[in-house]
Design an enzyme around this catalytic site. Sequence first.
Site, PDB file in Angstrom:
ATOM      1  N   TYR A 236       0.828  -1.206   0.000  1.00  0.00           N
ATOM      2  CA  TYR A 236       0.000   0.000   0.000  1.00  0.00           C
ATOM      3  C   TYR A 236       0.867   1.263   0.000  1.00  0.00           C
ATOM      4  O   TYR A 236       1.134   1.874   1.035  1.00  0.00           O
ATOM      5  CB  TYR A 236      -0.962   0.004   1.168  1.00  0.00           C
ATOM      6  CG  TYR A 236      -2.323   0.590   0.812  1.00  0.00           C
ATOM      7  CD1 TYR A 236      -2.516   1.308  -0.362  1.00  0.00           C
ATOM      8  CD2 TYR A 236      -3.414   0.448   1.654  1.00  0.00           C
ATOM      9  CE1 TYR A 236      -3.745   1.841  -0.692  1.00  0.00           C
ATOM     10  CE2 TYR A 236      -4.655   0.965   1.334  1.00  0.00           C
ATOM     11  CZ  TYR A 236      -4.812   1.670   0.157  1.00  0.00           C
ATOM     12  OH  TYR A 236      -6.032   2.203  -0.162  1.00  0.00           O
TER      13      TYR A 236
ATOM     14  N   LYS B 269      -1.480   3.670  -4.593  1.00  0.00           N
ATOM     15  CA  LYS B 269      -2.641   4.557  -4.532  1.00  0.00           C
ATOM     16  C   LYS B 269      -2.355   5.763  -5.423  1.00  0.00           C
ATOM     17  O   LYS B 269      -1.460   6.553  -5.142  1.00  0.00           O
ATOM     18  CB  LYS B 269      -2.898   5.005  -3.093  1.00  0.00           C
ATOM     19  CG  LYS B 269      -4.040   5.987  -2.947  1.00  0.00           C
ATOM     20  CD  LYS B 269      -5.376   5.342  -3.237  1.00  0.00           C
ATOM     21  CE  LYS B 269      -5.878   4.544  -2.064  1.00  0.00           C
ATOM     22  NZ  LYS B 269      -7.234   3.995  -2.291  1.00  0.00           N
TER      23      LYS B 269
ATOM     24  N   HIS C  68     -10.433  -4.955   2.137  1.00  0.00           N
ATOM     25  CA  HIS C  68     -10.152  -3.536   1.938  1.00  0.00           C
ATOM     26  C   HIS C  68      -9.751  -2.861   3.241  1.00  0.00           C
ATOM     27  O   HIS C  68     -10.131  -3.296   4.324  1.00  0.00           O
ATOM     28  CB  HIS C  68     -11.395  -2.842   1.366  1.00  0.00           C
ATOM     29  CG  HIS C  68     -11.214  -1.387   1.116  1.00  0.00           C
ATOM     30  ND1 HIS C  68     -11.789  -0.404   1.891  1.00  0.00           N
ATOM     31  CD2 HIS C  68     -10.506  -0.747   0.156  1.00  0.00           C
ATOM     32  CE1 HIS C  68     -11.446   0.776   1.417  1.00  0.00           C
ATOM     33  NE2 HIS C  68     -10.666   0.599   0.373  1.00  0.00           N
TER      34      HIS C  68
END
Length: 412
Positions: free
Chosen positions: A133, A173, A301
């Site tokens: 992430y 992201k 998630h």
Amino acid sequence: MKITGIRATTVAVPLEAPLLHSNGAHWGRFVRTIVEVEADNGLVGLGEMGGGGEGSEAAFQALAPYLEGHDPFELEALRFKIANPTASLYNNRTQVLAAIEFACLDLIGKHLGVPVHDLLGGRIRDSVPFASYLFFRPPGPGGTVPEVRTPEQLVEHARALKRRHGFTVHKLKGGVFPPEHELECYRALAAAFPGDRLRYDPNAVLSLDEGLRFGKAIEDLDNDYLEDPVLGLEGLRAIRERVNVPLATNTVVVNFEQLAANVLRRAADVVLLDTTFWGGIRACVKAAGVCETFQLGVAVHSSGELGIQLATMLHLGAVLPNLTYSADAHYHHLADDVIEGGPLPYEDGRIAVPSGPGLGVTLDRGKLAEYAELFKELGGYPYDRDPGRPGWYPIVPNERWADAESPLAPIG
């Protein structure tokens, strides 16, 4: 066992650095509301909820009359008592219900002396794998944590996280800089980590044309999936028909009506289940069963968790036979946590599923008080604004990109 009361405490827990996303930014801290549900046997169940940078204490206190005298075992009754599907059109309580469900499951587990995953059918894995992430970010406080803006900086950041935590899946992201710059960054990750898996998530702000171009440009890479490149099931479907990369969403399949629509006319191949967005762990288990039936992929998630919600994600991941993708977590960006023992550790890119009764985590009262005071000092912030770009706000599809050529100014 009956519920006798509820307490809610909003905390601000620092991040190592602010995190940028397509809708704005996490301003250097996560603002979360910690929920404690008390029972008449002296036990306390823990829950947690985000709020886009704002506290939610009043929402929980308002529900005290609904909860007093309720048996925590009666979770289906609780669902309708708090989040009746018609009444909730006027006061969307799905996420509030989730936090209270977490606490009730924690109470039930503590009362019976078993972990939550035993209440969900029993674990089939002892640990859950996670992706790295990766976020674009300005420098951290005092410049101790460097910015992430260029391909080289992104690769170095990913390399440091891989060394520290053992990640072999990397999620970027995006939606911050122009798509061509983020494509360069994404391909740099692929070149730097051959054999590792990749995923890209611009939070649905690309136009259909940009989404198609980006998707076609990464077809040769080891992609897990392309997540929410554009907004809506119809947009995802248009890309899925023309791009040879699995499509995923956490944005437009977040309830059973939307899941049914995606089953009838498939737009997303992978559904990211969020224990908050779906209204609790149990709803996610039900949704995973539908996905199993119709051969949809499942991932877990992350909506910006502290240790309590991370525990819900771990118990969920422990029981899903069709969890074929690494989970997301913002967790490694935190500088601290409010649970005893500090942040749960990664090992080889995985976090062990708690084995103690209930959720298996305990509040650190000192940390809770410390970060409640920090919230009172700093207050909340608008999640959908980037303080590094005064006056900016997101539109969809976006055309107001951050400047990829200029260093990012510190936030705060």
